[in-house]
Every structure is written in C-alpha cells, then in structure tokens.
Design an enzyme around this catalytic site. Structure first.
Site, PDB file in Angstrom:
ATOM      1  N   HIS A   1       0.620  -1.734  -0.073  1.00 49.52           N
ATOM      2  CA  HIS A   1       0.447   0.150   0.124  1.00 49.52           C
ATOM      3  C   HIS A   1       0.926   1.460   0.179  1.00 49.52           C
ATOM      4  CE1 HIS A   1      -0.114   0.112   4.662  1.00 49.52           C
ATOM      5  NE2 HIS A   1      -0.235   1.281   4.283  1.00 49.52           N
TER       6      HIS A   1
ATOM      7  N   ASP B   1       0.421  -7.714   2.264  1.00 46.65           N
ATOM      8  CA  ASP B   1       1.467  -6.569   1.751  1.00 46.65           C
ATOM      9  C   ASP B   1       2.827  -5.628   1.989  1.00 46.65           C
ATOM     10  OD1 ASP B   1       0.639  -3.617   2.662  1.00 46.65           O
ATOM     11  OD2 ASP B   1      -0.439  -3.008   3.448  1.00 46.65           O
TER      12      ASP B   1
ATOM     13  N   SER C   1       3.713   2.619   8.727  1.00 48.78           N
ATOM     14  CA  SER C   1       3.236   1.176   7.389  1.00 48.78           C
ATOM     15  C   SER C   1       4.407   1.439   6.389  1.00 48.78           C
ATOM     16  CB  SER C   1       2.757   1.916   6.224  1.00 48.78           C
ATOM     17  OG  SER C   1       1.100   2.018   6.925  1.00 48.78           O
TER      18      SER C   1
HETATM   19  N1  ASP Z   1      -2.559   0.789   7.554  1.00 46.79           N
HETATM   20  C1  ASP Z   1      -1.982   1.693   8.658  1.00 46.79           C
HETATM   21  C2  ASP Z   1      -2.087   3.219   7.993  1.00 46.79           C
HETATM   22  O1  ASP Z   1      -2.222   3.334   6.680  1.00 46.79           O
HETATM   23  C3  ASP Z   1      -1.613   2.098   9.147  1.00 46.79           C
HETATM   24  C4  ASP Z   1      -1.265   2.053  10.427  1.00 46.79           C
HETATM   25  O2  ASP Z   1      -2.062   3.394  10.909  1.00 46.79           O
HETATM   26  O3  ASP Z   1      -1.131   1.433  11.506  1.00 46.79           O
HETATM   27  O4  ASP Z   1      -2.369   4.761   8.137  1.00 46.79           O
END
Ligand code: ASP
Length: 704
Positions: A84, A221, A640
């Site tokens: 991502h 991911d 992330s």
């Molecule tokens: N997946 C989250 C983000 O993209 C990572 C996190 O906030 O823990 O903000």
C-alpha cells in the site's frame, strides 16, 4: 555516499531525563533508547548497536518512503515496504495493457525497474534540539498570529541554513511538544526511487477495504523498491546513469520469522498522534471532525468506485485516491467507536479535573495557569461553531483536482512574489520543484467526469448546510468542465509562469473561480495561524504543568520523526468471550477465497498451497505458511512499512496495519486493545521466491 556531517547532540535527552517515562507511551525517540532497558525485555543487541550517534548502527538501515517507512535489505539500496506504500507508484506504472496493480510487477534486472515519480526516501542522519533558537523569536506582547508566524519563519530559517551548510541534505525542524520543543533533523534525501517487485493486488491488498483495519488478516502487504543516487553518491533526480544507493547499514532478513510470545521491536516514522491533547479536543474529534470525514469520504468513495467499475482505464486513475480515502474513512469509524466504547473523553476530562485541583491548590500556580484549561476549551468551542463550514470550503480544493491545480497556481503566483522565508512552505525555493511535480501527477490522473461529479456533490452539500458562497452561485459546472484547459500540460506550464495579474486576466474558468474564492482562503489561512499560535502557547504550558503534576516525563506525540516501539507477538480479546490468536496461515487465505473481489487469490498460490509446496518457509509448528502476525507495539499511520525486528535486530516481518480497536491508539494507547499487524517474512519470501521466482532478490538479501 559522502559522509554526512554529524550534528548529533544529546540535547534531546535532557527533555526527558528528569524521571521515569510515562508508561502508557510507546513511540520512543531514538535518543531514549539507552534508557529503556531493552535487554530485559528481549533485545540481544546493546543499545549502542541499535543507535549510536557516532558510528554505524541499526537505525542507519531504516528509511522513510514518502509517508511510510522502509528498510534497506541489501547493500544495493533495496528497500522493503508495504504494497500500500508503493501503491501510487504501481498505479502510475500501470495501464490496461500492463496492469501491474492487477497482475503484479517484477523487474528481472535493475535496468527494468520503474521510476516511482513523486517518491522520495529519507534516512535520518542527525538531530539537534533547537527549541531555544525557535522560541527566542516570541515574546509576551505578540498576538497569536504574530507568534505563529514568527515561529514558522524561524523554523524555515533554521532549515534553510542547515541545507546550505550541508548540501544535498534535507533539513526539517520538527515540533516535538506543541509550542515547547523543536528538534532539527537532518536527512539524507534520495529523489530517484524505483519499483522493483510488487505482488498482484489480490495478494498485496487481499481482503481490500473489508479486511482493512481488521484482525485476523491474510494480506501480503509488501513490495520492494530501490533507492538510486548519482554516480558520485550525491542525491539526484531520476537519471538512467544513477547508481543504487549504498546504505551505511542494511537490515538482515531472518527467514525464520517471529512466533507467539517472541520479543519484537519496530523502528519507523509514525505520523501523528494526539495523546497530549485535551478532552475538548477529543470532543471536537468525536462530535464534529470524525463524523464529517466518515460522511464526506463515504460519499466520495462510492462515486469514484462507481466510475471505475465499468472502465479499468478510469479505475487506474482513481484507485490510489479511493484507497487512501477508504483507509481514513474506516479508521475514523474505528476511532469513533473506540472513543465512545472506551469513554476516552470522560477519562481525559477526569484527569483534567485533577489537574485543575492541582493548579488551584497553589496561589502562584493558580494566578498563572488558573484559566489555562478553560482557554484551551474555548478555542475548540469556537472552532466547533465554524468547523463544518470551514471544512466544506477547504475540501472544495481537495475534492476537485481542477480546483486544487488552480488554487496552487494562483496561490503560488502570490507567494512566489514574497521573500523566500515569508512564503508558505510549498512555494519556498527548496520545495517548489516538488510542488510542481505533484501538480503534474495530479494532472496526469485527472478525470473530468469524476471531478465534476464530486464537486457537484460537495456544492450540494454546502447548500444543504446553508452556506453562502457567492462565487459558487449560478455556476454551470458542465460549462466549466467543457471550457477548462487545465488538463493540457502546456497550458499548466503557461499558468505556472504567470503573475497574479496575468492570472486574473486568464480566461480559464477554474482559475477565474479561484480568483473569486481566494480572499476567503486567505482569511482562513490567517485564522488558522492565529489558532495555531494560541494553541501552541497553551499546550506548551500544559505540558510543563502536567510534568510537574505527575512528576513524570512524557514521550512526545508522533510527528513523522524516527521512533522505536517494542512489544511481544500476542493475541487479544476485543470483546467479552472472544480471543484472537496472533498468527494467520495460508490455509486461512484459501478458506477466505471466494473468487469475488476482494477475496480472489492467484491460481498459482492456490495450487501451491494444495500441493503444500512450501519450501523452507513453512512454520514448524503450524505446518503451514504463516501470513500475518499480531503484536502489542505502539504504532500509527507512517509505521506502515516499518520493519518488525527480532531481538537480534533482524527483519522478521513488515508492519502494515492495526486492529480495528487499535485505531483509537492515536488518542490513547492501551495494552489491552492496541495491536499492530504485520506480514510475516515467511509469506513475503514464499511469494517472492517460490510463487513468482524472483530468486535474484532472495540472493540479493543474502538468503540461500
Ligand atoms: N495501515 C495503516 C495506515 O495506512 C497503518 C497504521 O495506521 O497502523 O495508516
């Protein structure tokens, strides 16, 4: 790479060195590492091997990749981060013919790695406490706006000077405690970043938004990128002549992964938390800002998803934006639920009552701080009254990408006439080329139909909210979209070269609209600076007071600077009678696969799973490929891509998310519900090596 002048001082230590650190906090600045007694928790390295201001150490292997974190995993600048985090780059490189989002991407050689436009990589080189310098420019007679502007100007000046003294280096003065503590960070700054390997979205984004912010999780991911510099080691824009960056240190990948009860630690660049804010701030979030976001983004996501459904080419211009809005929207829902369920506002308010009693108990303190909490509360009270209108107005230019372009052009033309330090930061000489390349990326993905639909929706919303914006009255959007030339790169360039006067005479309808809206944007900018100045002053005092009251030190809120957090791989109980264990498996992926997005799994993965072709990556006890793990570290957005490290400082996974209950982390951390989620390195390696045959990367990481 030229050795960077080390400006390290231990001044930051003195900020926290008076007594114990508040135990609820877990995103430690690296200056704190030596005080954490990590060897008792499971660290097998010395504190100096982790962080040593004078010698190469583990943190030299960590980098910031745009708003995410990454780790160098080879001496050749190979970076592992999240799928991502690389998503925008994968999207940009994709077309309906080469759909890397759908099918994945693999560069077999360095020459075929794809430049990731708009990506930068930073490596922390040093930090220095500059609080005294920054605060030397304010005095008690200043208005709030003056205060805010003086601080901002001084920060820019320090940054500019530091960059002049250290060519090629990026300098940033970070506010550690609002209105109180400022630290100058110097970064190696790499502008040529390339995409090396990405699994298909059916792996990298398996479960999509349905599973996002949830545990159990079965998402692979991860992706690989590479940092490049000029042949002489200096930082440079993309050029085919550039060479892989050689980090001072890289992180060794440990294919054995981490299992339940193991010690783990994360290094990374957590973005923002708000744990030192008042209950009135939290009420504002709960009652106003978060519901607004859920509502607005929810509608926008729906519109964009519909537009992309029937046409993949359209979807390929929108997916990254949809993903980012959906991420924020669902996180906001999680936070709303957590705020109420855990009664966070009431708890903070109870703490403040005790603090008020402490203030009132001493006449000197009372004279100085008696009104402090009330003053802060009244700022949020005033803000609440106008917040929705302000948000609608501000969102006009993030909702419509054409308005965003027009605004930046017009604002830039004004700002660029001012002396460098007086400008908004995006238009300063040191930032302007980046601002322009961002505009070009926005332009590349412009979709006029979607833009129009989104803008129309927001204007309707503004009407519903009974907002009066004369510039929007009687607009015929179809005409505006027919007439605008902002989609044309040459026209954009022409506009960027124009003065405010020339732009006023520019016939493009979006420029014209911005010319009319601009005075209101300037007013909002001034009022938000006044608010920042006011809150900065108050929060600075509040932290000092709380330190006296609790006789403890605090760890600063996350602010995008390098932090360490540690914990254990462990499950949790999100609600009564429910326990969730901390590891998922490939069998779980297969069981979740329905063949309908977002639960599609590549055929090859299913086949290899069926035949149990696990190679060396099988979990010895689970007898399966482990997919994701859960652990109780303290993380937020920006973590992330953070490496999950074992006690020896080896990489055993890559952090990518938190459990739904842990979204509330940003306001209050608690070991009961705070759980972070990472992809197990064994899954990463299995996919890279066995499923997609990228043996060269496995070798490059020193494995096999
Ligand atoms: N997946 C989250 C983000 O993209 C990572 C996190 O906030 O823990 O903000």
């Amino acid at each position: 790479m030229k050795q960077v002048y080390q400006l390290i001082t231990f001044a930051l230590l003195s900020l926290f060195a008076t007594s114990q650190v508040h135990s609820d906090e877990g995103m430690y600045p690296i200056s704190e590492i030596a005080r954490l007694n990590l060897s008792q928790k499971g660290l097998q390295l010395t504190a100096l091997e982790l962080f040593n201001p004078n010698e190469t150490c583990l943190i030299d292997g960590i980098c910031r990749v745009n708003g995410c974190t990454g780790s160098f995993v080879s001496p050749q600048g190979l970076i592992i981060t999240n799928h991502h985090c690389a998503y925008r780059a994968i999207q940009s490189a994709s077309s309906t013919k080469n759909d890397y989002l759908k099918d994945g991407f693999q560069a077999k050689t360095k020459a075929t790695e794809i430049p990731a436009a708009g990506y930068t990589v930073r490596v922390t080189e040093s930090f220095t406490d500059v609080s005294k310098q920054v605060l030397s420019v304010v005095n008690a007679d200043m208005s709030f706006v003056e205060r805010s502007k003086a601080i901002s100007r001084k920060r820019k000046l320090i940054e500019k000077r530091a960059e002049e003294e250290n060519p090629g280096i990026r300098a940033e003065v970070a506010e550690m405690f609002t209105g109180k503590t400022y630290v100058l960070f110097l970064y190696t700054y790499i502008k040529d970043v390339r995409l090396v390997f990405a699994p298909p979205s059916s792996i990298g984004n398996f479960g999509g938004d349905v599973d996002n912010w949830e545990w159990p999780r079965h998402t692979g991911d991860f992706s690989f990128m590479r940092a490049y510099v000029a042949p002489d080691g200096s930082t440079a824009d993309y050029s085919p002549d550039n060479v892989p960056y050689q980090p001072k240190r890289f992180i060794q990948v440990a294919p054995q992964g981490a299992n339940e009860s193991d010690y783990v630690m994360l290094l990374g660049y957590p973005g923002r938390t708000a744990r030192h804010k008042t209950s009135s701030f939290l009420s504002f979030e709960q009652d106003v800002r978060l519901p607004y976001i859920v509502d607005l983004y929810g509608r926008q996501i729906e519109t964009m998803e519909k537009a992309g459904e029937l046409d993949r080419a359209v979807a390929l211009t929108l997916l990254s934006r949809i993903k980012s809005l959906a991420n924020t929207e669902k996180r906001s829902r999680g936070q709303l639920k957590g705020l109420t369920r855990k009664q966070i506002v009431a708890k903070r308010s109870a703490e403040e009552q005790k603090l008020q009693a402490f203030i009132d108990a001493d006449p000197v303190r009372k004279a100085k701080y008696g009104q402090l909490l009330d003053n802060i509360n009244s700022v949020y009270q005033t803000l609440s009254e106008t917040a929705v209108e302000e948000a609608n107005f501000q969102n006009l230019r993030s909702t419509s990408q054409l308005l965003r372009l027009a605004f930046t052009i017009y604002d830039g033309a004004h700002e660029r006439q001012k002396p460098d330090l007086e400008r908004e930061s995006a238009y300063m000489d040191r930032n302007f080329s980046q601002t322009i390349s961002r505009l070009k990326m926005i332009q590349k993905d412009l979709n006029l139909n979607v833009d129009q639909a989104l803008l129309a929706q927001l204007i309707d919303q503004m009407k519903n909210d009974k907002m009066e914006v004369p510039a929007l009255d009687g607009l015929v959007l179809e005409d505006l979209y027919k007439q605008t030339k902002l989609k044309d790169p040459t026209f954009l360039q022409t506009c960027l070269n124009q003065t405010p006067e020339q732009l006023k005479a520019n016939s493009d309808p979006f420029i014209q609209l911005i010319v009319k809206l601009y005075p209101q944007y300037l007013e909002l900018r001034e009022s938000s600076k006044a608010r920042d100045g006011q809150l900065g002053l108050y929060y600075g005092e509040l932290i000092t007071l709380k330190q006296q009251f609790l006789d403890t030190d605090f760890v600063p809120d996350a602010n995008g600077t390098l932090r360490l957090t540690f914990g254990t791989v462990r499950g949790y109980s999100p609600e009564d009678a429910v326990y969730k264990s901390p590891a998922t498996t490939l069998s779980g992926v297969v069981a979740k696969t329905t063949g309908i997005a977002p639960f599609i799994t590549p055929e090859k993965v299913l086949e290899m799973s069926e035949k149990r072709e696990f190679g060396p990556y099988m979990h010895p006890k689970l007898k399966d490929i482990p997919i994701a793990i859960l652990y109780d570290t303290d993380t937020t957005g920006g973590n992330s891509g953070s490496p999950i490290l074992n006690g020896k400082g080896e990489l055993v996974g890559v952090n990518f998310d938190r459990a739904f209950e842990a979204t509330i982390n940003d306001f209050a951390w608690n070991t009961e519900y705070s759980r972070s989620i990472g992809v197990d390195i064994r899954y990463v390696l299995w996919i890279t090596d066995k499923v997609y045959g990228a043996k060269h990367l496995i070798k490059e990481m020193g494995l096999n």
